[in-house]
Design a protein around this motif. Structure first.
Motif, short mmCIF file in Angstrom:
data_model
loop_
_atom_site.label_atom_id
_atom_site.label_comp_id
_atom_site.label_asym_id
_atom_site.label_seq_id
_atom_site.Cartn_x
_atom_site.Cartn_y
_atom_site.Cartn_z
N GLU A 123 -1.34 89.47 50.51
CA GLU A 123 -0.56 88.24 50.44
C GLU A 123 0.86 88.42 50.98
O GLU A 123 1.46 87.48 51.48
CB GLU A 123 -0.47 87.76 49.00
N LEU A 124 1.37 89.63 50.87
CA LEU A 124 2.75 89.90 51.29
C LEU A 124 2.85 90.35 52.74
O LEU A 124 3.94 90.72 53.20
CB LEU A 124 3.37 90.97 50.37
N THR A 165 9.29 81.72 48.23
CA THR A 165 10.34 82.54 47.64
C THR A 165 11.39 82.87 48.70
O THR A 165 11.24 82.53 49.87
CB THR A 165 9.75 83.84 47.07
N SER A 166 12.45 83.55 48.29
CA SER A 166 13.49 84.02 49.21
C SER A 166 14.16 82.90 49.99
O SER A 166 14.64 83.11 51.11
CB SER A 166 12.93 85.06 50.21
N ARG A 167 14.24 81.70 49.40
CA ARG A 167 14.90 80.60 50.10
C ARG A 167 16.32 81.00 50.47
O ARG A 167 17.09 81.48 49.65
CB ARG A 167 14.89 79.37 49.18
N VAL A 192 -1.95 84.15 52.85
CA VAL A 192 -1.25 84.97 53.85
C VAL A 192 0.24 84.63 53.80
O VAL A 192 0.64 83.59 53.26
CB VAL A 192 -1.80 84.73 55.27
N LEU A 193 1.04 85.51 54.36
CA LEU A 193 2.50 85.32 54.35
C LEU A 193 2.93 84.51 55.57
O LEU A 193 2.53 84.79 56.70
CB LEU A 193 3.20 86.68 54.36
N ARG A 194 3.79 83.53 55.33
CA ARG A 194 4.36 82.71 56.39
C ARG A 194 5.84 82.46 56.09
O ARG A 194 6.32 82.67 54.98
CB ARG A 194 3.64 81.37 56.49
N LEU A 211 10.23 82.52 52.60
CA LEU A 211 8.93 83.16 52.77
C LEU A 211 7.95 82.47 51.85
O LEU A 211 8.32 81.95 50.79
CB LEU A 211 9.01 84.65 52.43
N ALA A 212 6.68 82.46 52.22
CA ALA A 212 5.70 81.76 51.41
C ALA A 212 4.34 82.44 51.51
O ALA A 212 3.93 82.87 52.59
CB ALA A 212 5.58 80.29 51.83
N THR A 213 3.66 82.54 50.38
CA THR A 213 2.25 82.91 50.38
C THR A 213 1.46 81.61 50.33
O THR A 213 1.58 80.83 49.38
CB THR A 213 1.90 83.80 49.17
N VAL A 214 0.68 81.37 51.39
CA VAL A 214 0.03 80.08 51.61
C VAL A 214 -1.48 80.28 51.72
O VAL A 214 -1.95 81.26 52.32
CB VAL A 214 0.57 79.41 52.90
N ASP A 215 -2.25 79.35 51.15
CA ASP A 215 -3.70 79.40 51.28
C ASP A 215 -4.07 79.47 52.76
O ASP A 215 -3.50 78.74 53.59
CB ASP A 215 -4.33 78.15 50.68
N VAL A 216 -5.03 80.30 53.11
CA VAL A 216 -5.38 80.50 54.51
C VAL A 216 -5.80 79.20 55.19
O VAL A 216 -5.57 79.02 56.39
CB VAL A 216 -6.49 81.57 54.65
#
Length: 431
Positions: free
Chosen positions: A281-282, A365-367, A311-313, A379-384
């Motif tokens: 995820e990271l 996160t990390s705005r 996945v990370l975006r 940064l964002a963990t987003v559904d594929v």
């Protein structure tokens, strides 16, 4: 010691602390341009160092680390990641091989390995050391270091390899890396001569526009170059019942008022595990080996690597919506939660909901505000299924129970900034 989500939201007496504790030197906008236009020196000496030696040192590391160690040269460093049985990140950091039975761990992971060394049957020993770690990075970084030490060793350094150099009369290591997404080295050595090395770098850097990296923009560096960070983009997976002994062991290393994580934001997790993240995820899937299954969490990670869920975006926040949040402080009535610039300084994992049509599709996160790009990023963990570049999403800004704002955002690549860290060092020396 039991710590709940409610404890993490409160922090000690209602607040956390600045991770870096460093001042602003010129100003944060000027400093944030340094790694794109000139170079900076940043101090990461707060990281812990543990040295593991002996015939079984690598076996210990291998049993509790996701990396592949089939090839590991003397002087080479690896981004070492330690996971729990479910494949969630406990700690991560940099592991360097200094000899056939000599390994240095920078970061919290040394505590996890020390804990398991004490519980296991390993012919190895550990010592805690105190080193300085000064990152020198940016387009002019190699020119600064050339003025200080043996340029041939530096110019031939492979990425993530440490070479011995002499600076200010002291033998130190220069690890080639690129946390800023630019060419850079991390100078490492015993703390007792850190001030001399630091001043020598500053003096050599003056003709090349060097800046000291202040605490306000240190994490913007990580955001633009997409380096997720513990307690900022995930909390360590140490809050479960089966980790109680390690929690007690680890907390003994921290200040008495502190705890391993604090949380904020619109994402309303009910359990600490809702804020855990896997290496997949990271964005660290390439580091995770599936060639061996002996390490903790190997089976879970093999399954996730074959079929990732998130996945990370990078998310780019809509400027008008961000401005409305800021402007609410200048209007009568209830305002939105304060959005600090360039980012929050209090050491929270500020996790916000990412939605499409009101449905949760990830967390961000990390705005932070990038002065270079003139954009609010996160940064964002987003559904594929919703991670395609250009996808429009909504970020919910505001803690649960507070006035909330739906912020339009667009999915972009991570890293957002072009990665130049593996560039040709010889070209970097050109006038």
């Amino acid at each position: 010691m039991s710590i709940t989500v409610q404890d993490m939201r409160k922090g000690p007496e209602g607040y956390a602390w600045s991770r870096f504790g460093l001042p602003e030197y010129t100003d944060w906008m000027d400093e944030s341009l340094s790694w794109k236009q000139t170079c900076y020196i940043g101090d990461w000496s707060f990281l812990w160092q543990h040295r593991f030696t002996g015939p079984d040192a690598l076996q210990l590391i291998s049993d509790y680390t996701v990396n592949n160690f089939e090839t590991f040269e003397i002087g080479q460093s690896k981004h070492a990641i330690h996971t729990n049985k479910d494949g969630k990140v406990i700690h991560e950091g940099v592991l360097t091989k200094f000899g056939e039975e000599d390994y240095m761990v920078h970061g919290r992971g040394g505590y996890w390995l020390s804990f398991n060394l004490d519980r296991g049957n390993y012919n190895a020993k550990v010592s805690q050391e105190d080193w300085f770690m000064f990152q020198v990075s940016g387009p002019n970084a190699i020119k600064v270091l050339q003025a200080l030490t043996d340029s041939e060793k530096l110019l031939e350094a492979k990425y993530m390899h440490a070479v011995p150099v002499t600076i200010a009369g002291h033998d130190v290591y220069a690890l080639r890396q690129g946390m800023s997404g630019e060419v850079g080295f991390e100078l490492q050595g015993p703390k007792e001569f850190s001030e001399e090395v630091y001043q020598a770098v500053l003096d050599a850097g003056k003709p090349h526009g060097i800046r000291k990296m202040g605490g306000r923009i240190a994490m913007i560096n990580h955001l633009e170059a997409s380096y997720p960070t513990i307690a900022t983009d995930y909390i360590p997976a140490i809050f479960d019942a089966d980790m109680a002994d390690y929690m007690d062991f680890f907390l003994s290393s921290m200040p008495s008022f502190a705890q391993p994580a604090y949380i904020a934001g619109s994402f309303d997790g009910q359990e600490p595990s809702d804020y855990y993240r896997s290496p997949i995820e990271l964005g660290w899937a390439k580091v995770v080996t599936t060639q061996r299954r002996g390490y903790l969490g190997a089976d879970a990670l093999a399954a996730e690597k074959a079929r990732p869920h998130r996945v990370l975006r990078t998310l780019v926040w809509h400027a008008d919506d961000v401005a409305d949040i800021q402007n609410s402080l200048l209007r009568e009535g209830e305002h939105y939660d304060f959005m600090e610039m360039p980012r929050d300084q209090r050491g929270y994992m500020w996790a916000d909901r990412v939605e499409i049509n009101g449905q949760l599709v990830g967390t961000t996160t990390s705005r932070g505000y990038s002065y270079f790009f003139r954009k609010m990023l996160s940064l964002a963990t987003v559904d594929v299924d919703h991670a395609e570049i250009g996808t429009e999403v909504t970020v919910v800004w505001g803690a649960p129970g507070h006035r909330q704002k739906s912020v339009r955002a667009m999915v972009q690549s991570a890293p957002y900034k072009q990665d130049r860290s593996r560039g040709d060092l010889h070209q970097s020396t050109a006038p």
